[in-house]
Design an enzyme around this catalytic site. Structure first.
Site, PDB file in Angstrom:
ATOM      1  N   TYR A 136       4.659   6.420   1.593  1.00  0.00           N
ATOM      2  CA  TYR A 136       5.019   5.473   0.531  1.00  0.00           C
ATOM      3  C   TYR A 136       4.544   6.085  -0.789  1.00  0.00           C
ATOM      4  O   TYR A 136       3.348   6.273  -0.982  1.00  0.00           O
ATOM      5  CB  TYR A 136       4.311   4.136   0.737  1.00  0.00           C
ATOM      6  CG  TYR A 136       4.846   3.296   1.883  1.00  0.00           C
ATOM      7  CD1 TYR A 136       4.506   3.569   3.204  1.00  0.00           C
ATOM      8  CD2 TYR A 136       5.683   2.201   1.639  1.00  0.00           C
ATOM      9  CE1 TYR A 136       4.984   2.794   4.247  1.00  0.00           C
ATOM     10  CE2 TYR A 136       6.162   1.413   2.679  1.00  0.00           C
ATOM     11  CZ  TYR A 136       5.810   1.719   3.977  1.00  0.00           C
ATOM     12  OH  TYR A 136       6.290   0.942   5.012  1.00  0.00           O
ATOM     13  N   TYR A 144      -0.313  -4.370   8.073  1.00  0.00           N
ATOM     14  CA  TYR A 144       0.818  -3.474   8.324  1.00  0.00           C
ATOM     15  C   TYR A 144       1.126  -3.374   9.821  1.00  0.00           C
ATOM     16  O   TYR A 144       2.286  -3.432  10.226  1.00  0.00           O
ATOM     17  CB  TYR A 144       0.516  -2.097   7.730  1.00  0.00           C
ATOM     18  CG  TYR A 144       1.722  -1.207   7.645  1.00  0.00           C
ATOM     19  CD1 TYR A 144       2.720  -1.405   6.697  1.00  0.00           C
ATOM     20  CD2 TYR A 144       1.878  -0.138   8.527  1.00  0.00           C
ATOM     21  CE1 TYR A 144       3.829  -0.587   6.624  1.00  0.00           C
ATOM     22  CE2 TYR A 144       2.981   0.694   8.459  1.00  0.00           C
ATOM     23  CZ  TYR A 144       3.953   0.461   7.502  1.00  0.00           C
ATOM     24  OH  TYR A 144       5.060   1.278   7.435  1.00  0.00           O
ATOM     25  N   HIS A 190       3.274   5.640  15.339  1.00  0.00           N
ATOM     26  CA  HIS A 190       2.549   6.200  14.201  1.00  0.00           C
ATOM     27  C   HIS A 190       1.196   5.511  14.077  1.00  0.00           C
ATOM     28  O   HIS A 190       1.130   4.307  13.867  1.00  0.00           O
ATOM     29  CB  HIS A 190       3.330   5.987  12.892  1.00  0.00           C
ATOM     30  CG  HIS A 190       4.584   6.784  12.844  1.00  0.00           C
ATOM     31  ND1 HIS A 190       4.650   8.062  12.368  1.00  0.00           N
ATOM     32  CD2 HIS A 190       5.837   6.478  13.251  1.00  0.00           C
ATOM     33  CE1 HIS A 190       5.871   8.516  12.470  1.00  0.00           C
ATOM     34  NE2 HIS A 190       6.623   7.574  13.008  1.00  0.00           N
ATOM     35  N   PRO A 193      11.647  -5.060   1.784  1.00  0.00           N
ATOM     36  CA  PRO A 193      11.372  -4.171   2.927  1.00  0.00           C
ATOM     37  C   PRO A 193      10.086  -3.362   2.807  1.00  0.00           C
ATOM     38  O   PRO A 193       9.684  -2.706   3.776  1.00  0.00           O
ATOM     39  CB  PRO A 193      12.588  -3.224   2.936  1.00  0.00           C
ATOM     40  CG  PRO A 193      13.106  -3.250   1.537  1.00  0.00           C
ATOM     41  CD  PRO A 193      12.812  -4.618   1.005  1.00  0.00           C
ATOM     42  N   LYS A 212       8.373  -5.941   7.330  1.00  0.00           N
ATOM     43  CA  LYS A 212       8.057  -7.132   8.127  1.00  0.00           C
ATOM     44  C   LYS A 212       9.287  -7.898   8.644  1.00  0.00           C
ATOM     45  O   LYS A 212       9.153  -8.779   9.496  1.00  0.00           O
ATOM     46  CB  LYS A 212       7.211  -8.109   7.288  1.00  0.00           C
ATOM     47  CG  LYS A 212       5.809  -7.609   7.024  1.00  0.00           C
ATOM     48  CD  LYS A 212       4.905  -7.846   8.214  1.00  0.00           C
ATOM     49  CE  LYS A 212       3.644  -7.036   8.198  1.00  0.00           C
ATOM     50  NZ  LYS A 212       3.692  -5.830   9.042  1.00  0.00           N
TER      51      LYS A 212
HETATM   52  C1  PHB Z   1      12.641   2.410   7.642  1.00  0.00           C
HETATM   53  O1  PHB Z   1      12.323   3.342   8.392  1.00  0.00           O
HETATM   54  O2  PHB Z   1      13.826   2.071   7.517  1.00  0.00           O
HETATM   55  C2  PHB Z   1      11.593   1.695   6.851  1.00  0.00           C
HETATM   56  C3  PHB Z   1      10.280   2.068   6.987  1.00  0.00           C
HETATM   57  C4  PHB Z   1       9.291   1.393   6.267  1.00  0.00           C
HETATM   58  C5  PHB Z   1       9.647   0.364   5.414  1.00  0.00           C
HETATM   59  C6  PHB Z   1      10.975  -0.021   5.297  1.00  0.00           C
HETATM   60  C7  PHB Z   1      11.960   0.645   6.014  1.00  0.00           C
HETATM   61  O3  PHB Z   1       8.687  -0.273   4.705  1.00  0.00           O
END
Ligand code: PHB
Ligand code: APR
Length: 402
Positions: free
Chosen positions: A204, A388, A76, A296, A300
Site C-alpha cells: 500500500y 486487517y 500472506h 476497498p 473488507k
Molecule cells: C485486490 O487484490 O484486489 C485488493 C487487495 C487489497 C485491497 C483491495 C483490493 O485493499
C-alpha cells in the site's frame, strides 16, 4: 401462465453473499432458491477484490469450500506500507498471534460456490428477468421471469443479497431505512496484468501523486490500482500511461518496482462508504453490498458479506430448529456492530493513504506523521494488523457437514 412455487428462503442475487447463504442453509437442511439476473459467465468473470480475512478462510474451509482455496490461495503473513520512498513490513502473523490474510479472487470464490450449489441440485436461476419482491410484512414473494415463464416464488423469508444496485433495498418503503453515506473525491483505476509479482506481499503506497496498491492473483498475474478522480474516463489511460504512473508512484529507494506486463483488464471504480439500517424490513433481510459498501482500501467488502450471511444462516437455522425468533430479531444489530467497525477502519485506511484534492500542507504533513507512527509503534501496527486480518466472528463457525 404464472408458475407458482414455494421455498423456505428465497435468495435474490448470486454474488458471494447469496451463494454462501444458500450453501450454509443447505448444510443446515434448509431449502432455498437463488434468483440472479445476470448470466453464469458474467457472474464468474466479473473482476473484483480478492483479500480473504483469516475468519473467512476458516469459514469457507469449515463448510467444505477450502479445497481449491488451499491449493491456489496465496497466504500472506505480512503487508507493506510504503511512503517517502521506503517500504515498511508489518508482520501480521506476529502481531496477531499467527493470523494472516489470503489473496484469492472473488470470482474464484464465486466459481467454487456455484460448483458447490450445482452439486446439491438445489435451484439457482441465472438470467432471471424483471425480478421483484413484495408481501414483505407477512407473505414474502419473489416474482421473476425465467426461460420465458412468469414465476411466483412464495417464501418464509427473503434474503436480499443483490448488491448495491439491486432491487431489494429499493423495495423497502422510504422512511423505514436510515442511509449513511460518504462519497470520496477519488476512485481506483484497477488493472490485471500478465506479470509475475515482484514482491511477496501486498504494498500500500502513499505518494505525493496519489495512492497506489500492488496486489496479485497468481504466480503469473498481478493486480494493481492507482488513485484517480472518481469520474475518470478509462479511455484517457493508455496501457503505457498506466504503467508510467504505477512505476513513478510505487518505485522505492531500494530499487523495487512492480514487473510490467500485458494489461489484461482495466476499469475505474469510485470509492464510497454506505450503510442502510436496519438491515431488515418485515421478512426481508438485507446482506452484503445490498446493505453496505466500504471503500476497498481496507479489503473488507467480501468479508463483511460473508459475516452477514453467517449470522443470517445461524438465525434462520435457530428459527426452523426450535421456533426461536430472537436471533432473527437481533440480526441487524449483530451485523451492524461489525459493519461500523469495518467502516471506521476502511475510512481510516482510505484517508490516511490517499491524497485528497485540496489537501493543505498541514494535512499532507500530518498524513506522513500518521504513517511514521503507524510503522514505528507496535501498538499502532497491532491495531492495523488485528483489523486487517479480521476481528473474531459474531457467531461460531459451523462445523463441516455434508
Ligand atoms: C485486490 O487484490 O484486489 C485488493 C487487495 C487489497 C485491497 C483491495 C483490493 O485493499
Ligand atoms: N435480481 C437478481 N439479482 C440481482 C439483481 C436483481 N434485480 N440486481 C443485482 N443482482 C445480482 C448481481 O448481478 C450480483 O450477482 O446480485 C448479485 C450481488 O452480488 P455482489 O454485488 O457481488 O454483492 P455481494 O454478494 O453482497 O458481495 C459483496 O461484492 O462488491 C463486492 O466488494 C464487494 O466483495 C464484496 C462483495
Amino acid at each position: 401462465m404464472t408458475s407458482v412455487s414455494k421455498t423456505q428462503v428465497g435468495i435474490v442475487g448470486a454474488g458471494p453473499a447469496g451463494l454462501l447463504l444458500g450453501h450454509l442453509l443447505h448444510l443446515a437442511g434448509i431449502d432455498s432458491v437463488i434468483v440472479e439476473n445476470r448470466s453464469r459467465d458474467y457472474v464468474i468473470d466479473r473482476v473484483r477484490a480478492g483479500v480473504l480475512e483469516q475468519g473467512t478462510v476458516d469459514l469457507l474451509t469449515a463448510v467444505g469450500l477450502g479445497g481449491r482455496l488451499a491449493r491456489e490461495g496465496m497466504r500472506h503473513e505480512g503487508l507493506y506500507i510504503a511512503f517517502g520512498g521506503r517500504r515498511h513490513r508489518l508482520d501480521l502473523a506476529k502481531l496477531t498471534g499467527g493470523r494472516a490474510i489470503t489473496v484469492y479472487g472473488q470470482n474464484d470464490v464465486v466459481k467454487d460456490l456455484i460448483e458447490a450449489r450445482t452439486a446439491t441440485g438445489r435451484p439457482l436461476h441465472f438470467e432471471a428477468e424483471d425480478v421483484s419482491v413484495d408481501g414483505l410484512a407477512s407473505s414474502p414473494t419473489i416474482r421473476f421471469r425465467h426461460l420465458g415463464v412468469e414465476q411466483e416464488l412464495r417464501c418464509d423469508v427473503i434474503a436480499g443479497c443483490d448488491g448495491f444496485h439491486g432491487i431489494c433495498r429499493q423495495s423497502i418503503p422510504a422512511g423505514a431505512l436510515t442511509v449513511y453515506e460518504q462519497v470520496y473525491p477519488f476512485g481506483w483505476l484497477g488493472i490485471l496484468a500478465e506479470a509475475p509479482p515482484s514482491c511477496d506481499e501486498l504494498v500500500y503506497t502513499h505518494h505525493p501523486r496519489g495512492f497506489a496498491l500492488f496486489s496479485m492473483r497468481s504466480p503469473t498475474v498481478t493486480r494493481l490500482y492507482l488513485q484517480v478522480p472518481p469520474d475518470e474516463p478509462i479511455e484517457r489511460w493508455s496501457d503505457d500511461a498506466i504503467w508510467d504512473e504505477m512505476l513513478v508512484r510505487m518505485r522505492t529507494d531500494d530499487g523495487w518496482v512492480p514487473n510490467v506486463g500485458r494489461v489484461l483488464q482495466k476499469s475505474v471504480t469510485p470509492l464510497r462508504s454506505f450503510v442502510a439500517a436496519p438491515m431488515r424490513h418485515g421478512r426481508l433481510f438485507l446482506a452484503g453490498d445490498a446493505a453496505h459498501i466500504v471503500p476497498p482500501t481496507g479489503a473488507k467488502g467480501l468479508n463483511l458479506a460473508a459475516c452477514d450471511v453467517q449470522v443470517l444462516a445461524d438465525a434462520v437455522t435457530a428459527y426452523y430448529a426450535n421456533g426461536r425468533t430472537d436471533l432473527l430479531d437481533g440480526y441487524s444489530d449483530t451485523c451492524l456492530r461489525r459493519i461500523w467497525w469495518a467502516q471506521r477502519f476502511s475510512w481510516w485506511m482510505t484517508s490516511t493513504l490517499h491524497l485528497a484534492p485540496g489537501a493543505s500542507a498541514f494535512d499532507r504533513r500530518r498524513q506522513v506523521a500518521d504513517l511514521e507512527y503507524l510503522t514505528r509503534s507496535t501498538a499502532a501496527m497491532t491495531s492495523l494488523a488485528e483489523q486487517y486480518v479480521g476481528l473474531p466472528p459474531e457467531v461460531p463457525v459451523p462445523t463441516a457437514g455434508v
